[in-house]
Scaffold this active site. Structure first.
Site, PDB file in Angstrom:
ATOM      1  N   PRO A 112     -41.504   5.296-126.224  1.00 39.52           N
ATOM      2  CA  PRO A 112     -42.832   5.716-125.753  1.00 39.52           C
ATOM      3  C   PRO A 112     -43.355   5.027-124.494  1.00 39.52           C
ATOM      4  CG  PRO A 112     -43.062   4.240-127.610  1.00 39.52           C
ATOM      5  CD  PRO A 112     -41.580   4.474-127.431  1.00 39.52           C
ATOM      6  N   CYS A 113     -42.760   5.332-123.364  1.00 35.30           N
ATOM      7  CA  CYS A 113     -43.222   4.772-122.095  1.00 35.30           C
ATOM      8  C   CYS A 113     -44.598   5.307-121.712  1.00 35.30           C
ATOM      9  CB  CYS A 113     -42.200   5.035-120.991  1.00 35.30           C
ATOM     10  SG  CYS A 113     -41.722   6.754-120.816  1.00 35.30           S
TER      11      CYS A 113
END
Length: 164
Positions: A133-134
């Site tokens: 989850p950047c």
């Protein structure tokens, strides 16, 4: 980014646009939106939408976009990155749904608090968007900064997770 020669790929439609998925026998190795920065050239890749990891990924993505999933249960193959990039990507995996971090916090979490730009570059090269989850990483002032898939998609992903 180096890709394993055994990599297989598939295409998937999402509410935020088309996606390219890639996997090896070890796990999910890539997930990119169409038009995303650092999107690989998939010419020559073997397409197999029946690959078990890709099938699981597509199902879990559909559940995520429908609001029925907040975590992913997928094997990952992140070996294509440098050791530093892999450490940043592992740190991204520790950001729970519903929470955000700054690039500085991410760097401090891996013992590299002064390497904010390098951390940002590694986040930008994340090969497995959404699952790694950047999109949960923000600027020091809380602003939405850089997202390889575009800030509109970053905003949409944060809305799905109740962060906007």
């Amino acid at each position: 980014m180096k890709f394993d020669p055994s990599l297989v790929a598939a295409r998937h439609s999402s509410p935020l646009g088309g996606m390219l998925l890639a996997a090896t026998d070890r796990g999910l190795a890539g997930l990119w939106f169409d038009g995303q920065r650092h999107h690989p050239d998939a010419a020559g890749w073997r397409f197999d939408p029946a690959h078990p990891v890709l099938v699981r990924t597509m199902r879990q993505l559909d559940e995520y976009f429908a609001g029925r999933r907040t975590t992913f249960d997928l094997p990952l193959d992140l070996q294509g990155g440098t050791p530093f990039q892999q450490s940043v990507w592992q740190a991204l995996l520790r950001i729970p749904c519903g929470e955000r971090r700054t690039y500085g916090q991410l760097g401090a979490g891996i013992g590299r608090s002064t390497a904010v730009r390098a951390v940002g570059a590694a986040v930008g090269r994340n090969p497995v968007c959404i699952v790694v989850p950047c999109h949960r990483v923000l600027g020091a002032d809380g602003s939405l900064t850089g997202y390889a898939g575009g800030l509109e998609r970053k905003t949409a992903l944060l809305r799905i997770e109740g962060l906007m």
